[in-house]
Design an enzyme around this catalytic site. Structure first.
Site, short mmCIF file in Angstrom:
data_model
loop_
_atom_site.label_atom_id
_atom_site.label_comp_id
_atom_site.label_asym_id
_atom_site.label_seq_id
_atom_site.Cartn_x
_atom_site.Cartn_y
_atom_site.Cartn_z
N SER A 62 -8.18 -0.48 4.50
CA SER A 62 -7.41 -1.47 4.00
C SER A 62 -7.00 -2.58 4.79
O SER A 62 -8.14 -3.20 5.14
CB SER A 62 -5.96 -0.86 3.28
N LYS A 97 -5.48 2.23 -5.94
CA LYS A 97 -4.64 1.90 -4.72
C LYS A 97 -3.34 2.62 -4.86
O LYS A 97 -2.41 2.63 -5.39
CB LYS A 97 -4.05 0.46 -4.86
#
Length: 572
Positions: A373, A186
């Site tokens: 996302s 991430k």
């Protein structure tokens, strides 16, 4: 008498000002109507559809009161014009001027597919460029004739992904980021804590960049009858950048000017008539068909509240979904996503609305350049998901971020003190940092959000949690990679998604397509305008030019947990 005279003068001035403002209001409306009017020209036989695609290609046109469409190209209008021209016997050729084109890879893929369908009808395409970027050349490669200006360049050099890092800048201004994230890959927060890519980030970037590059070379090689190995050699050696080198490499067919390109058309078609693609297609009108497929545009950062240019507001979005549920004429829905994500809470609200809509009408996701996302979060519940091979997707992970500005405040002479009734009473307020207890709490919130994200993807895709977890951790994929690992059902564009939605709703060929939400009229925008609208438009204009403002405003939200892909990845 003096008082009466004074009151009379005041009333006269007030009425005069009111009439003047009213007159100005009508003048503004008149000018706006003229500016937005489109001249429709009659299309003659043996016509050439002319595309001067100069500007930034967007899925959804700016619709702010004070925004201009100058330098903005409507993706929907471009593709609609090409598909319409393919079936129009009056249109014999397309002329492409691609000198100043800016677009995402997935949007280019759909435009290119439309051009190939046009060419399959036995019609001609001629392309010209003052210069060709790799993106504009990707479109030009399908043309019968490709002309490059003698002073121009074809920047055939391979793909690169660039990420801007701001860590040292924040050190210089004495601001310390406090980072919380779930998922080793991430990397949305990395620009604020590193000065280069982490190994995890670099490896995943190499993987999706290689996927895009293979697709790019394969498609160009097929169109130009050039081996992929030869194309790689040209990119590695910069041996096809200059006009004459590009000509010898068979990447272009002629070195010349725009006048030479048009002369070729005149020779091929014998005195053709040129018509602009903008004049060829009219704007979408409301459909009265009993069988409609609604395309819901979801472009921009996902936020709570209202939508605006560059923003998908959860509150406005669910209003659109509610209207679709209640409209008996709409039988199926395509969710067109171009979004890097945003607020987890807002994404979840949208997810719920789509989940409820899916229970009464089929919903198909169509991914554009980016659907990652939070953008993937809202695609997950759909009955079917399409992506282009070059779509950026995945990035299943979430993060939180706070900024400790204590050192900066002390430097400029600002100190704080606080009285509180509990240890964390000022938690998440602008202050020093987090206690160990508060840090643990933030990670607990993030883990809960991450587990919920995994569960919703697993349910939507018909996978087990363990399988999704292997694909998650913030890992980013191209559409082609996502299809192979089960996150995407099929490769294709908006047209394929609409056809699939119609098929799931068991509609015959007799159905119409409507696009939602419909643009507001200038009058309605004026009546509903607020300071917040103005701030949103100004911010969107600034972040288009200055990526650091864009990245900072995304990551420094004072509310909620974020599920977002970094905007400052530049793939060229």
């Amino acid at each position: 008498m003096r008082i009466k005279s004074f009151i009379k003068q005041v009333l006269t001035i007030a009425i005069g000002c009111f009439i003047s403002l009213l007159s100005l209001f009508y003048v503004v409306l008149f000018v706006l109507s003229k500016l937005t009017a489109t001249d429709i020209k009659e299309v003659a036989n043996n016509s050439v559809l002319s595309f001067n695609i100069a500007g930034r290609v967007v899925e959804k046109m700016p619709n702010g009161l004070f925004e201009s469409n100058k330098g903005v190209v409507n993706f929907k209008v471009v593709t609609k014009a090409i598909h319409k021209a393919a079936k129009d016997n009056r249109i014999s050729a397309i002329y492409l001027d691609l000198s100043y084109l800016y677009a995402g890879w997935a949007a280019l893929e759909e435009i290119r597919e439309a051009l190939l369908a046009f060419k399959a009808q036995g019609k001609t395409i001629i392309a010209y460029g003052d210069d060709y970027t790799q993106k504009s050349y990707y479109l030009a490669s399908v043309a019968d004739e490709i002309i490059l200006n003698p002073s121009g360049l074809l920047t055939f050099k391979g793909l690169s992904a660039t990420i801007d890092f701001y860590t040292k800048l924040f050190e210089h201004i004495s601001i310390k980021p406090i980072i919380f994230r779930i998922g080793a890959c991430k990397d949305a927060v990395e620009p604020f804590c590193l000065t280069k890519m982490s190994e995890e980030s670099k490896n995943q970037t190499k993987a999706y960049l290689a996927s895009m590059y293979d697709h790019f070379l394969t498609k160009i090689g097929s169109a130009r009858s050039i081996a992929v190995s030869a194309l790689k050699a040209h990119a590695n050696n910069l041996s096809a950048v200059l006009p004459n080198d590009a000509l010898r490499a068979n990447l272009i067919t002629k070195v010349g000017y725009a006048t030479d390109a048009k002369r070729l058309l005149k020779e091929k078609l014998k005195s053709p008539s040129f018509v602009s693609y903008i004049h060829y297609t009219t704007s979408e009108s409301a459909s009265n068909s009993d069988n409609q497929v609604a395309v819901v545009m979801a472009e921009g950062e996902i936020v709570n509240g209202s939508s605006g240019t560059g923003y998908i507001g959860a509150r406005d979005f669910i209003k659109t979904i509610k209207a679709i549920r209640e409209d008996s004429n709409i039988k199926a829905v395509v969710l067109r996503i171009h979004s890097p994500g945003g607020s987890v809470a807002a994404s979840d609200i949208i997810w719920k609305a789509i989940e409820e809509l899916k229970s009464v009408k089929p919903v198909v996701a169509s991914m554009s350049n980016v659907a990652a996302s939070g953008g993937y979060y809202i695609a997950a519940p759909c009955n079917y998901i399409f992506a282009q091979p070059t779509t950026i997707t995945g990035s299943i992970g979430i993060f939180g971020m706070l900024f400790d500005s204590t050192a900066l405040m002390h430097k400029i002479g600002i100190y704080r003190d606080v009285v509180k009734t509990a240890p964390s009473a000022d938690f998440l307020e602008p202050r020093l940092s987090c206690s160990e207890q508060e840090s643990k709490f933030i990670y607990k919130v993030l883990q809960q959000g991450y587990d919920d994200f995994l569960r919703k993807v697993a349910n939507g895709r018909g996978l087990d949690i363990a399988s999704v977890e292997k694909l998650a951790g913030g890992r980013v994929y191209t559409g082609a990679m996502a299809q192979s690992n089960g996150l995407v059902d099929a490769l294709g564009g908006l047209k394929a998604a609409i056809a699939k939605a119609a098929a799931l709703a068991q509609l015959s060929d007799q159905y119409s397509v409507c696009y939602l939400p419909r643009p507001k009229t200038k009058l309605k925008q004026l009546l509903n305008y607020t300071t917040g609208n103005l701030k949103m438009e100004v911010l969107h204009s600034l972040v288009q030019e200055y990526p650091i403002l864009n990245h900072y405003q995304l990551l420094s939200k004072p509310y909620g947990v974020q599920a977002i892909l970094p905007y400052t990845i530049h793939i060229d």
